[in-house]
Structure formats: C-alpha cells, structure tokens
Design a protein around this motif. Sequence first.
Motif, short mmCIF file in Angstrom:
data_model
loop_
_atom_site.label_atom_id
_atom_site.label_comp_id
_atom_site.label_asym_id
_atom_site.label_seq_id
_atom_site.Cartn_x
_atom_site.Cartn_y
_atom_site.Cartn_z
N ILE A 1 -2.15 -2.59 -9.57
CA ILE A 1 -1.03 -3.41 -9.11
C ILE A 1 0.04 -2.54 -8.46
O ILE A 1 0.61 -2.91 -7.43
N LEU A 2 0.30 -1.37 -9.04
CA LEU A 2 1.31 -0.47 -8.47
C LEU A 2 0.89 0.09 -7.11
O LEU A 2 1.75 0.52 -6.33
N ALA A 3 -0.39 0.09 -6.81
CA ALA A 3 -0.84 0.50 -5.47
C ALA A 3 -0.87 -0.68 -4.51
O ALA A 3 -0.58 -0.53 -3.32
N ALA A 4 -1.19 -1.87 -5.01
CA ALA A 4 -1.35 -3.04 -4.13
C ALA A 4 -0.01 -3.65 -3.72
O ALA A 4 0.15 -4.07 -2.57
N LEU A 5 0.95 -3.71 -4.63
CA LEU A 5 2.22 -4.38 -4.31
C LEU A 5 2.99 -3.72 -3.16
O LEU A 5 3.46 -4.42 -2.27
N PRO A 6 3.13 -2.40 -3.14
CA PRO A 6 3.81 -1.80 -1.98
C PRO A 6 3.07 -2.06 -0.67
O PRO A 6 3.71 -2.27 0.37
N LEU A 7 1.76 -2.08 -0.71
CA LEU A 7 0.98 -2.35 0.50
C LEU A 7 1.28 -3.76 1.02
O LEU A 7 1.48 -3.96 2.21
#
Length: 110
Positions: A83-89
Amino acid sequence: FTVLTHGLPPGVEAAYSVGHLFGFAVNTLLVCAAICETPIVVFLLAVCGIVRVQTLARVRRYVVVSAFILGAIVTPPDPLTQILAALPLIVFYEAGLAAARVFLSTKGKK
C-alpha cells in the motif's frame, strides 16, 4: 561485536551484510525515483498529444490495479508496504493528470 538474537529460533544466526543493505537501498531508491517520475510522464503524454486527457482519466481504474500489482512485486510480501508503494503512485498519477488538464485548459484560452 554482538548481534541481538531476540526471537530467533535456536541454531539460527542473524546474518547481516553490507551487500544486502546496499542492494536494498539501491532497489528502494530506484523504485522511489520511478514513482516520482509518474506525474512528469503523465503530463508529457497528455501535453504532447500522445494520449488524450480523457483517455488517461478513463483508464484510472486500471492504473489503480496496476499500482497495487507493481507494489506487490517491488516490495516485501506484506500488505502495508504494498500500500505504501501503490498510494504515492496513484496520487502522482492524479497530480500529473490534473496538471495536464490545467495546462491544456489555459493553453486553449489564449
């Protein structure tokens, strides 16, 4: 030099190396750099006329799913880091889309 071994089963040693740390740091840096380039790529695709803003907005749901799949691939296997990688994207995709809309609407008013 003592390594803390709290919570490890008997017979298992904690082995840390500079190579593992360096590899992790480089991979994390490359993934973060790629994620931060997203708004620039989206903006340039729309402004150069390669992809229309409406098309980018229409494929938003595929971008969200792809972001979570990419997050699962590039992060360790736990949901929080995914989630921490997907949300900024996703946020950067939306920021690039918004910037392209603003730029193209001001360009059309001139």
